[in-house]
Design an enzyme around this catalytic site. Sequence first.
Site, PDB file in Angstrom:
ATOM      1  N   HIS A 142       0.813  -1.212   0.000  1.00  0.00           N
ATOM      2  CA  HIS A 142       0.000   0.000   0.000  1.00  0.00           C
ATOM      3  C   HIS A 142       0.845   1.260   0.000  1.00  0.00           C
ATOM      4  O   HIS A 142       0.535   2.249  -0.662  1.00  0.00           O
ATOM      5  CB  HIS A 142      -0.932   0.029   1.217  1.00  0.00           C
ATOM      6  CG  HIS A 142      -1.638   1.342   1.371  1.00  0.00           C
ATOM      7  ND1 HIS A 142      -1.123   2.377   2.134  1.00  0.00           N
ATOM      8  CD2 HIS A 142      -2.771   1.817   0.821  1.00  0.00           C
ATOM      9  CE1 HIS A 142      -1.935   3.425   2.056  1.00  0.00           C
ATOM     10  NE2 HIS A 142      -2.939   3.109   1.271  1.00  0.00           N
ATOM     11  N   CYS A 143       1.954   1.245   0.727  1.00  0.00           N
ATOM     12  CA  CYS A 143       2.633   2.507   1.049  1.00  0.00           C
ATOM     13  C   CYS A 143       3.443   3.109  -0.087  1.00  0.00           C
ATOM     14  O   CYS A 143       3.162   4.213  -0.552  1.00  0.00           O
ATOM     15  CB  CYS A 143       3.534   2.294   2.268  1.00  0.00           C
ATOM     16  SG  CYS A 143       2.614   1.955   3.793  1.00  0.00           S
ATOM     17  N   ILE A 144       4.476   2.413  -0.547  1.00  0.00           N
ATOM     18  CA  ILE A 144       5.438   3.045  -1.449  1.00  0.00           C
ATOM     19  C   ILE A 144       4.820   3.451  -2.789  1.00  0.00           C
ATOM     20  O   ILE A 144       5.077   4.555  -3.276  1.00  0.00           O
ATOM     21  CB  ILE A 144       6.662   2.132  -1.649  1.00  0.00           C
ATOM     22  CG1 ILE A 144       7.355   1.894  -0.302  1.00  0.00           C
ATOM     23  CG2 ILE A 144       7.646   2.763  -2.629  1.00  0.00           C
ATOM     24  CD1 ILE A 144       8.519   0.950  -0.371  1.00  0.00           C
ATOM     25  N   ASP A 197       1.536   6.299  -1.320  1.00  0.00           N
ATOM     26  CA  ASP A 197       1.638   7.423  -0.380  1.00  0.00           C
ATOM     27  C   ASP A 197       2.327   8.660  -0.948  1.00  0.00           C
ATOM     28  O   ASP A 197       1.827   9.778  -0.783  1.00  0.00           O
ATOM     29  CB  ASP A 197       2.343   6.975   0.900  1.00  0.00           C
ATOM     30  CG  ASP A 197       1.531   5.962   1.688  1.00  0.00           C
ATOM     31  OD1 ASP A 197       0.376   5.713   1.288  1.00  0.00           O
ATOM     32  OD2 ASP A 197       2.043   5.423   2.671  1.00  0.00           O
TER      33      ASP A 197
END
Length: 423
Positions: A265-267, A270
């Site tokens: 999800h993050c890299i 975000d």
Amino acid sequence: MTTATGRHRGPVAVIGLGYAGLPLAVNAATAGYDVRGLDTDPLRVGQITQGVPPVETVTTPDLAAVRHRLRATTDPACLTACDTVILCVPTPLDSHGRPDLGPLTSATTTVRDHLRAGQLVIVESTTYPGTTDGPVREILQQTGLTAGIDFALAYSPERIDPGNTAYNLANTPKLTGGLTDRCLDRAAAFYTSLGAPVHRTRSTREAEAAKILENTYRQVNIALVNEFAQLCHHMGIDVWDTLAAAATKPFGYTPFRPGPGVGGHCIPADPMYLVHRAGEMGLPFHLAQTAQQINLGMPLWIADRICKHLDDSGTRPTDADVLLLGVTYKPDVADIRNTPALPLIRELHARGVPVRFHDPYVPELDTGTATLRRAEDLPKALTSATLTVLLQRHRTYSARTLAGSRRLFDTTGPAHGTESFAL
């Protein structure tokens, strides 16, 4: 409830029982809070009720230990009785790569409909700076209650790393920012009661920005080594030997490894929240945008390498049998969010290359145009495949196991065996 010290701890609600929300709910229950876990997915709620964790960030014993304090539900009416409400819902990108605040907006609206004076509302979802004291506050204040006066509002980003057992809530500082000093004090006290070290920021915006900076740092450095790997390949340089040499420097250098792309999800998501927000203000965030494009392009480059190998070996694309090993986004987790395996498969299919896959954590994979089922007999699949491509080095894929492949393309590091080649 009242603790042994005589301090009252009111019920806690956690909205979103995924990779971040469920561990938080378990931690709060372990700390002695009565917890209501709210999720819109009845299947997930049912699994938790039955003691079956739907994500690997929580174990079956974890759920069993808090079964009398944690209750999962799809009924938002539970929010009214809770003193603290924490939003842990996804903040993905839409089909155009733009921030999708839909889940967060929907969850905030649900909180609004059950908001009462005296509650503490904390946002943990990753988002662009200005979300908590902007859209979130505006929705909640539609009740006529004022944030910072009638109820407390704070932001504290989740810092979950699926599969990483070394770091947890107890040893990872909890960034916390409040709308006011009193909001911050209350949120900090809550996380301290869970045993978390708290780092206070000047406001909610600094906490929001810090979370995006953390992931942009990783995105940019991964993009650096991914592009460097491509340059090394074209220049005839062993990228892995080069990286190992650079890593001997004890200062001024942090090792990162190239691979088939980035996922989770993050890299991939975000940094684009800050890119989008900065763009709205006429302030381009060039480095993050460039890094995003490099990382998104890695599956295409891997497809190029695969097709070049097939061509060099005299194999027509339609006659090939390419086996992908490890389709999750990182080793030894079952998470396929934004996995680079999917764009790689779609690209190979577009070039007429048949693809199979094996992954101990994924029984089937929806590519968007077809559903692929896992090859269950791994040794047989390895010996029959024209080319085996190692995308994630799960523990299952030992050097001995990989030695059974006819030809191996290892995207995770130095290649295994003589009949193989590396990124």
